[in-house]
Design a protein around this motif. Sequence first.
Motif, PDB file in Angstrom:
ATOM      1  N   GLN A 114      35.836  49.805  52.895  1.00  0.00           N
ATOM      2  CA  GLN A 114      36.453  49.396  51.639  1.00  0.00           C
ATOM      3  C   GLN A 114      36.926  47.961  51.800  1.00  0.00           C
ATOM      4  N   ILE A 115      37.286  47.342  50.695  1.00  0.00           N
ATOM      5  CA  ILE A 115      37.784  45.974  50.733  1.00  0.00           C
ATOM      6  C   ILE A 115      39.185  45.962  50.139  1.00  0.00           C
ATOM      7  N   ALA A 116      40.148  45.534  50.947  1.00  0.00           N
ATOM      8  CA  ALA A 116      41.532  45.454  50.487  1.00  0.00           C
ATOM      9  C   ALA A 116      41.773  44.095  49.853  1.00  0.00           C
ATOM     10  N   VAL A 117      42.310  44.090  48.643  1.00  0.00           N
ATOM     11  CA  VAL A 117      42.684  42.848  47.964  1.00  0.00           C
ATOM     12  C   VAL A 117      44.113  42.555  48.410  1.00  0.00           C
ATOM     13  N   LEU A 118      44.285  41.543  49.257  1.00  0.00           N
ATOM     14  CA  LEU A 118      45.576  41.296  49.898  1.00  0.00           C
ATOM     15  C   LEU A 118      46.452  40.288  49.165  1.00  0.00           C
ATOM     16  N   ASP A 119      45.874  39.250  48.639  1.00  0.00           N
ATOM     17  CA  ASP A 119      46.664  38.155  48.084  1.00  0.00           C
ATOM     18  C   ASP A 119      46.678  38.102  46.559  1.00  0.00           C
ATOM     19  N   ILE A 120      46.134  39.120  45.909  1.00  0.00           N
ATOM     20  CA  ILE A 120      46.157  39.177  44.447  1.00  0.00           C
ATOM     21  C   ILE A 120      46.787  40.515  44.065  1.00  0.00           C
ATOM     22  N   PRO A 121      48.011  40.495  43.546  1.00  0.00           N
ATOM     23  CA  PRO A 121      48.630  41.752  43.104  1.00  0.00           C
ATOM     24  C   PRO A 121      47.812  42.405  41.990  1.00  0.00           C
ATOM     25  N   ARG A 122      47.949  43.722  41.858  1.00  0.00           N
ATOM     26  CA  ARG A 122      47.179  44.475  40.871  1.00  0.00           C
ATOM     27  C   ARG A 122      47.326  43.886  39.472  1.00  0.00           C
ATOM     28  N   GLY A 123      48.531  43.530  39.072  1.00  0.00           N
ATOM     29  CA  GLY A 123      48.747  42.966  37.741  1.00  0.00           C
ATOM     30  C   GLY A 123      47.981  41.670  37.534  1.00  0.00           C
ATOM     31  N   ASP A 124      47.951  40.830  38.563  1.00  0.00           N
ATOM     32  CA  ASP A 124      47.204  39.576  38.463  1.00  0.00           C
ATOM     33  C   ASP A 124      45.702  39.823  38.466  1.00  0.00           C
ATOM     34  N   PHE A 125      45.249  40.836  39.214  1.00  0.00           N
ATOM     35  CA  PHE A 125      43.825  41.159  39.248  1.00  0.00           C
ATOM     36  C   PHE A 125      43.354  41.560  37.853  1.00  0.00           C
ATOM     37  N   LEU A 126      44.192  42.295  37.152  1.00  0.00           N
ATOM     38  CA  LEU A 126      43.821  42.758  35.818  1.00  0.00           C
ATOM     39  C   LEU A 126      43.782  41.632  34.796  1.00  0.00           C
ATOM     40  N   THR A 127      44.354  40.474  35.138  1.00  0.00           N
ATOM     41  CA  THR A 127      44.345  39.342  34.206  1.00  0.00           C
ATOM     42  C   THR A 127      43.431  38.202  34.670  1.00  0.00           C
ATOM     43  N   LEU A 128      42.636  38.416  35.708  1.00  0.00           N
ATOM     44  CA  LEU A 128      41.702  37.377  36.153  1.00  0.00           C
ATOM     45  C   LEU A 128      40.723  37.034  35.035  1.00  0.00           C
ATOM     46  N   ALA A 129      40.341  35.775  34.991  1.00  0.00           N
ATOM     47  CA  ALA A 129      39.366  35.329  33.992  1.00  0.00           C
ATOM     48  C   ALA A 129      38.014  35.983  34.262  1.00  0.00           C
ATOM     49  N   ALA A 130      37.290  36.272  33.222  1.00  0.00           N
ATOM     50  CA  ALA A 130      35.969  36.892  33.349  1.00  0.00           C
ATOM     51  C   ALA A 130      35.003  35.940  34.060  1.00  0.00           C
ATOM     52  N   TRP A 131      34.043  36.522  34.743  1.00  0.00           N
ATOM     53  CA  TRP A 131      33.030  35.769  35.492  1.00  0.00           C
ATOM     54  C   TRP A 131      32.024  35.143  34.545  1.00  0.00           C
ATOM     55  N   ARG A 132      31.737  33.863  34.802  1.00  0.00           N
ATOM     56  CA  ARG A 132      30.658  33.168  34.097  1.00  0.00           C
ATOM     57  C   ARG A 132      29.455  33.174  35.031  1.00  0.00           C
ATOM     58  N   GLY A 133      28.362  33.632  34.580  1.00  0.00           N
ATOM     59  CA  GLY A 133      27.182  33.786  35.412  1.00  0.00           C
ATOM     60  C   GLY A 133      26.656  32.499  36.025  1.00  0.00           C
ATOM     61  N   ASP A 134      26.981  31.343  35.433  1.00  0.00           N
ATOM     62  CA  ASP A 134      26.466  30.071  35.938  1.00  0.00           C
ATOM     63  C   ASP A 134      27.416  29.409  36.932  1.00  0.00           C
ATOM     64  N   ALA A 135      28.464  30.099  37.354  1.00  0.00           N
ATOM     65  CA  ALA A 135      29.486  29.492  38.218  1.00  0.00           C
ATOM     66  C   ALA A 135      29.170  29.569  39.708  1.00  0.00           C
TER      67      ALA A 135
END
Length: 152
Positions: A114-135
């Motif tokens: 599994q992959i642990a998300v260490l430096d992004i709290p759950r609340g912040d993860f839920l507000t991350l900007a959507a991925w742009r395919g050309d990035a």
Amino acid sequence: MQSLARLAIPLAALLATGLAPGMAAAQHGVAVQAPDGLTPEQRMQRRFPQPARVGDLIGLPLLDADDRTIGRVERVVRTAEGHTLLVARRGAWFGIGGELVPVPIETVAMLGRQIAVLDIPRGDFLTLAAWRGDAGMPIGPDEIIRVAITRR
């Protein structure tokens, strides 16, 4: 009972000063963003990055500090600046729907399969900007990248 009170006061002072951020995180179930002054890359180096095959990361769950799945890795990409990102599906219900979000490799660590998300709290993860395919450019499944490791 008095001995417990004598122990509780120094422990509370230690937690309040931030000298034991790991203990406080375990109590409250939140990821620690310690004010250590380190860049995300320096934090990753302290987590003993190990070689990992990109194809083995695809499909792995991303876990928050409470070991709840908050997404799954869909692909791994490299930006024009040379940063590696895990593109994860967030908000999917039984694997259907949701949106893709980029997660910097420096903010995660392998925790078994599994992959642990260490430096992004759950609340912040839920507000991350959507991925742009050309990035970023996709990294091939047989390419080796370095991923930090952790344990709980």
